[in-house]
Write a protein that holds these residues in place. Structure first.
Motif, PDB file in Angstrom:
ATOM      1  N   GLU A 105      -4.902   1.458   3.862  1.00  0.00           N
ATOM      2  CA  GLU A 105      -4.315   1.357   2.526  1.00  0.00           C
ATOM      3  C   GLU A 105      -3.322   2.477   2.224  1.00  0.00           C
ATOM      4  O   GLU A 105      -2.629   2.421   1.194  1.00  0.00           O
ATOM      5  CB  GLU A 105      -5.424   1.332   1.472  1.00  0.00           C
ATOM      6  CG  GLU A 105      -6.248   0.054   1.522  1.00  0.00           C
ATOM      7  CD  GLU A 105      -7.251  -0.059   0.388  1.00  0.00           C
ATOM      8  OE1 GLU A 105      -7.212  -1.077  -0.342  1.00  0.00           O
ATOM      9  OE2 GLU A 105      -8.080   0.863   0.229  1.00  0.00           O
ATOM     10  N   ASP A 126       4.063   3.608  -8.947  1.00  0.00           N
ATOM     11  CA  ASP A 126       2.616   3.601  -8.772  1.00  0.00           C
ATOM     12  C   ASP A 126       1.858   3.685 -10.087  1.00  0.00           C
ATOM     13  O   ASP A 126       0.650   3.480 -10.121  1.00  0.00           O
ATOM     14  CB  ASP A 126       2.184   4.730  -7.843  1.00  0.00           C
ATOM     15  CG  ASP A 126       2.492   6.106  -8.396  1.00  0.00           C
ATOM     16  OD1 ASP A 126       3.651   6.337  -8.780  1.00  0.00           O
ATOM     17  OD2 ASP A 126       1.573   6.942  -8.430  1.00  0.00           O
ATOM     18  N   PHE A 131       0.627  -4.992  -3.480  1.00  0.00           N
ATOM     19  CA  PHE A 131       0.599  -3.692  -4.136  1.00  0.00           C
ATOM     20  C   PHE A 131       0.160  -3.887  -5.576  1.00  0.00           C
ATOM     21  O   PHE A 131       0.572  -4.846  -6.235  1.00  0.00           O
ATOM     22  CB  PHE A 131       1.976  -3.031  -4.072  1.00  0.00           C
ATOM     23  CG  PHE A 131       2.418  -2.721  -2.665  1.00  0.00           C
ATOM     24  CD1 PHE A 131       2.257  -1.450  -2.133  1.00  0.00           C
ATOM     25  CD2 PHE A 131       2.979  -3.709  -1.862  1.00  0.00           C
ATOM     26  CE1 PHE A 131       2.650  -1.165  -0.837  1.00  0.00           C
ATOM     27  CE2 PHE A 131       3.367  -3.439  -0.560  1.00  0.00           C
ATOM     28  CZ  PHE A 131       3.200  -2.166  -0.043  1.00  0.00           C
ATOM     29  N   CYS A 132      -0.679  -2.978  -6.063  1.00  0.00           N
ATOM     30  CA  CYS A 132      -1.194  -3.163  -7.415  1.00  0.00           C
ATOM     31  C   CYS A 132      -0.192  -2.719  -8.471  1.00  0.00           C
ATOM     32  O   CYS A 132      -0.427  -2.874  -9.667  1.00  0.00           O
ATOM     33  CB  CYS A 132      -2.507  -2.403  -7.598  1.00  0.00           C
ATOM     34  SG  CYS A 132      -2.351  -0.625  -7.431  1.00  0.00           S
ATOM     35  N   LYS A 184      -5.650  -8.909  -7.624  1.00  0.00           N
ATOM     36  CA  LYS A 184      -5.591  -8.705  -6.178  1.00  0.00           C
ATOM     37  C   LYS A 184      -6.925  -9.084  -5.541  1.00  0.00           C
ATOM     38  O   LYS A 184      -7.975  -8.562  -5.913  1.00  0.00           O
ATOM     39  CB  LYS A 184      -5.253  -7.246  -5.839  1.00  0.00           C
ATOM     40  CG  LYS A 184      -4.028  -6.711  -6.582  1.00  0.00           C
ATOM     41  CD  LYS A 184      -2.769  -7.547  -6.314  1.00  0.00           C
ATOM     42  CE  LYS A 184      -1.603  -7.077  -7.181  1.00  0.00           C
ATOM     43  NZ  LYS A 184      -0.404  -7.933  -7.007  1.00  0.00           N
ATOM     44  N   LEU A 222       6.718  -3.003  -7.252  1.00  0.00           N
ATOM     45  CA  LEU A 222       7.690  -2.379  -6.364  1.00  0.00           C
ATOM     46  C   LEU A 222       9.055  -2.328  -7.040  1.00  0.00           C
ATOM     47  O   LEU A 222       9.495  -3.303  -7.658  1.00  0.00           O
ATOM     48  CB  LEU A 222       7.783  -3.155  -5.052  1.00  0.00           C
ATOM     49  CG  LEU A 222       6.538  -3.129  -4.152  1.00  0.00           C
ATOM     50  CD1 LEU A 222       6.737  -4.050  -2.961  1.00  0.00           C
ATOM     51  CD2 LEU A 222       6.247  -1.716  -3.689  1.00  0.00           C
ATOM     52  N   PRO A 275      -0.680  -0.321  -0.156  1.00  0.00           N
ATOM     53  CA  PRO A 275      -1.151  -1.597  -0.696  1.00  0.00           C
ATOM     54  C   PRO A 275      -2.582  -1.497  -1.211  1.00  0.00           C
ATOM     55  O   PRO A 275      -3.310  -0.544  -0.918  1.00  0.00           O
ATOM     56  CB  PRO A 275      -1.079  -2.524   0.518  1.00  0.00           C
ATOM     57  CG  PRO A 275      -1.327  -1.596   1.676  1.00  0.00           C
ATOM     58  CD  PRO A 275      -0.646  -0.310   1.322  1.00  0.00           C
TER      59      PRO A 275
END
Length: 729
Positions: free
Chosen positions: A278, A125, A115-116, A94, A119, A284
């Protein structure tokens, strides 16, 4: 992409950010927990070159590129452990924004993998996303520093002479016929001669701009075709929001400030340092989260996967960390020294003063700001609350700060709605809220008084709607407060009924006059002076359209009259120190005299007694301010003279009443200057004698000035604002 053969020298760990020294650029990025940092350089075609920052000093990664120059586009990739359960979210796939970036370019496309985590993953997460986001990501740009330093001539208005005007950069000019289309909605548009002439004519001394720091349009809003119009979703604390720059150049902001200064107007920025765009753990990865999440944000102790949220926006910056305090202090000084601004209004300021989770008046940030040699010279305004436990802290900020006074807002609204039991509290609010601020040497200007602000109904809607109408926001009308203390006067929304329309207009006059004749610092919401409506939407944060844009071509006769009245009230306040004194009114004799600085008057013209204050059904209040009670102005020849005396009467009851004008021990008379029952025009009524009955309409405000005879002709020798009869024409 890949390793570069660019020359890279060790450089220095300070200053943070990208700094051009005339020969090359020093890059420095704080990250306590990173294991490797890559500087990513982009050419005009968007091709990326990666360079490892070679040095790590005092938790700062740094390097110097002798071949780099202003205009260079860049970002960072930061390597380290990915352990969300410990609050570590490093992901070099990223591209990240430099927290110290002075300018941002490009646009954020939410279709990209920002998004790290993955999704849709069952444990989203906690997963890890390897897709690269650089092609759809905002990027930083190196700028040439110092171009504006030392060239600003700030007006430096004293606090007690300040009139704030809260406005939105985009909404103010998007429909302005005298602003060129290419400049509308930008800082260049706000610099247009027609805008400056209007603001000067109105008489305000400071514009308070809704956030101009670079901010994001939330992903969920973009999906619904909406925008983050207000801008309370920051991603950069040094860079102006790109859409507000018609030229794309920083000099546009500096030119705007200089233009305002030349007009005698200060520039106050509404700043959002309590959180970033964020969001929470499902948000994100754009900057801080990927650089050093555990340092920048407050995490839940023992469960660092989650964020402590006292902002209501998913995260809260960690002001217990010295690098976060440094970031904010560096940002504030930058906007003062290099961009020329005159002060700040801090959104959810309580969140910035939390130590160990609780508000602390001696918190590190507040201590740092109080002693700073740059910030001590500018205006500092707190929104003294946040959404966390114990977040409401009105009156508890340090000496030297002013604070938004929501108790003033609520009391004035309730009084003019006709609610019972409001008179005692109103008396305290319009005399500076001494119960809140009169300690530690604070002055009446510590109270920033307002009836409306960006958050809530406009003044026109406050008198036209009983309920919020936020359906356009797409949240089922569940957003926005239900505690509006508004009144539609019999019909919800617009009406052809002239009697209702005129009563609404009178109520607007009542509240504007109350605001501008109160001790403390008044703040007007842009457009209230001529009747801007948001169609009953009390939370239009996502409405970047005619709902929020001021419509200059449909102001109408009543709007123009009301604007002239507001301008006259501002001049009255400017010319008479009784309305803006620098000490709290006490209702006691001035030392060495028998003259009381302020007296509360009943309808019979006599001073209110204890039993009168205890009567919760009374809806009348009269305030007598004696000009000789220590209120002095300086004549053009430098001679100090006592100010004039004034009587302000307010009747929020339905029924009219007769009030007798108080008897004073001089040979003067009472001249009615303003009667809101006449609408937004000044009174040209004849002089009234002491004890004379004056008929007040229901829900009306009347202002009288004490006239004293001039030697030889019975006229009035003391200075006053524009002649009321002329003003009526």
């Amino acid at each position: 992409m890949g390793d570069s053969d660019l020359r890279v020298w060790p450089g220095h760990p300070w200053p943070l950010g990208a700094t051009w020294d005339g020969r090359g650029v020093n890059f420095a990025l704080f990250s306590e927990r990173a294991e490797r940092v890559q500087l990513c350089l982009f050419d005009d075609q968007g091709r990326e070159t990666r360079v490892d920052l070679p040095e790590y000093t005092d938790e700062v990664w740094h390097g110097y590129l002798p071949d780099a120059a202003p205009g260079q586009v860049y970002g960072y990739r930061v390597y380290g452990p990915h352990a969300p359960e410990r609050g570590l979210w490093f992901n070099p796939h990223k591209l990240l924004i430099d927290p110290y970036a002075r300018a941002l370019v490009g646009r954020l496309d939410w279709a990209g993998p920002h998004f790290c985590f993955q999704l849709g993953h069952p444990r989203a997460d906690l997963s890890f996303c390897t897709r690269d986001n650089a092609a759809t990501m905002l990027k930083c740009q190196v700028v040439e520093p110092g171009a504006g330093r030392g060239t600003f001539r700030p007006p430096r208005h004293a606090w007690h002479t300040t009139i704030l005007y809260e406005m939105h950069v985009r909404g103010f000019t998007m429909r302005h016929p005298e602003v060129h289309e290419s400049y509308r909605g930008t800082l260049a548009g706000l610099s247009a001669p027609a805008v400056i002439d209007y603001l000067r004519g109105l008489g305000i001394t400071a514009v308070e701009l809704l956030p101009v720091h670079a901010f994001l349009d939330d992903r969920h809003l973009v999906v619904k075709g909406l925008r983050n119009y207000w801008g309370y979703n920051p991603i950069g604390f040094f860079a102006p929001h790109p859409a507000y720059l018609a030229t794309g150049q920083l000099r546009e902001f500096r030119a705007f400030v200089r233009t305002m200064h030349d007009a005698g107007i200060e520039v106050i920025l509404d700043v959002v340092y309590n959180h970033t765009g964020e969001g929470n753990h499902m948000g994100p990865m754009l900057s801080f989260r990927g650089i050093d999440n555990a340092s920048y944000y407050r995490l839940v102790p023992g469960n660092e996967r989650y964020y402590m949220d006292s902002s209501g926006c998913g995260n809260t910056l960690n002001f217990r960390h010295h690098r976060v305090v440094q970031l904010v202090m560096d940002s504030l000084r930058y906007w003062v020294e290099e961009m020329g601004v005159d002060g700040f209004r801090f959104d959810l300021a309580s969140a910035m003063a939390r130590e160990a989770g609780h508000f602390d008046r001696e918190a590190g940030f507040l201590d740092a700001a109080r002693q700073d040699p740059v910030l001590c010279r500018v205006k500092m305004i707190a929104e003294p609350w946040d959404v966390g436990d114990g977040g409401y802290q009105l009156g508890n900020f340090p000496a030297g700060w002013a604070e938004w006074n929501d108790r003033y807002r609520d009391t004035v609204r309730s009084f003019w709605r006709g609610d019972p039991g409001q008179v005692p509290d109103l008396a305290t609010r319009i005399t500076g809220s001494s119960d809140v601020f009169a300690r530690r040497g604070r002055k009446p200007w510590a109270s920033v008084n307002f009836v409306t602000a960006h958050d809530g109904f406009t003044l026109a809607d406050l008198v036209s709607y009983d309920r919020k109408h936020n359906e356009a926001n797409g949240e089922g009308n569940r957003d926005g407060t239900d505690d509006n203390r508004s009144w539609n006067h019999g019909v919800e929304g617009p009406t052809p009924d002239n009697a209702i329309s005129q009563l609404r207009l009178r109520q607007r006059v009542n509240m504007l006059a109350t605001l501008l004749l109160s001790q403390g610092v008044p703040m007007l919401l842009a457009g209230d002076e001529f009747g801007h409506s948001q169609q009953g939407n009390n939370n239009p944060y996502c409405q970047d359209n005619p709902i929020t844009w001021l419509d200059w071509e449909r102001i109408g006769t009543d709007g123009r009259r009301l604007t002239r009245l507001v301008s006259w009230l501002i001049r009255l306040r400017r010319d008479h120190i009784v309305w803006r004194r620098d000490r709290f009114l006490k209702g006691e004799p001035v030392p060495g005299t028998d003259i009381v600085d302020a007296q509360w008057i009943n309808p019979d013209g006599r001073e209110r007694q204890v039993s009168d204050w205890e009567n919760g059904e009374t809806r009348f209040i009269g305030l007598l301010l004696r000009g000789a009670a220590g209120f002095y102005y300086v004549t053009p020849t430098g001679e100090p003279r006592p100010d004039e005396s004034f009587l302000l009467c307010m009747n929020s009851g339905v029924a009219p009443l007769t009030c007798r004008l108080p008897v004073l021990p001089d040979t003067g008379h009472w001249l009615p200057l303003l009667d809101s029952a006449d609408g937004p025009v000044l009174s040209a009524a004849p002089v009234q004698g002491d004890g004379t009955p004056y008929r007040m309409a229901g829900r009306s405000l009347v202002l009288f000035r004490r006239t004293l005879p001039r030697a030889g002709d019975g006229g009035d020798a003391r200075p006053r604002p524009t002649d009321p009869a002329r003003e009526r024409r």
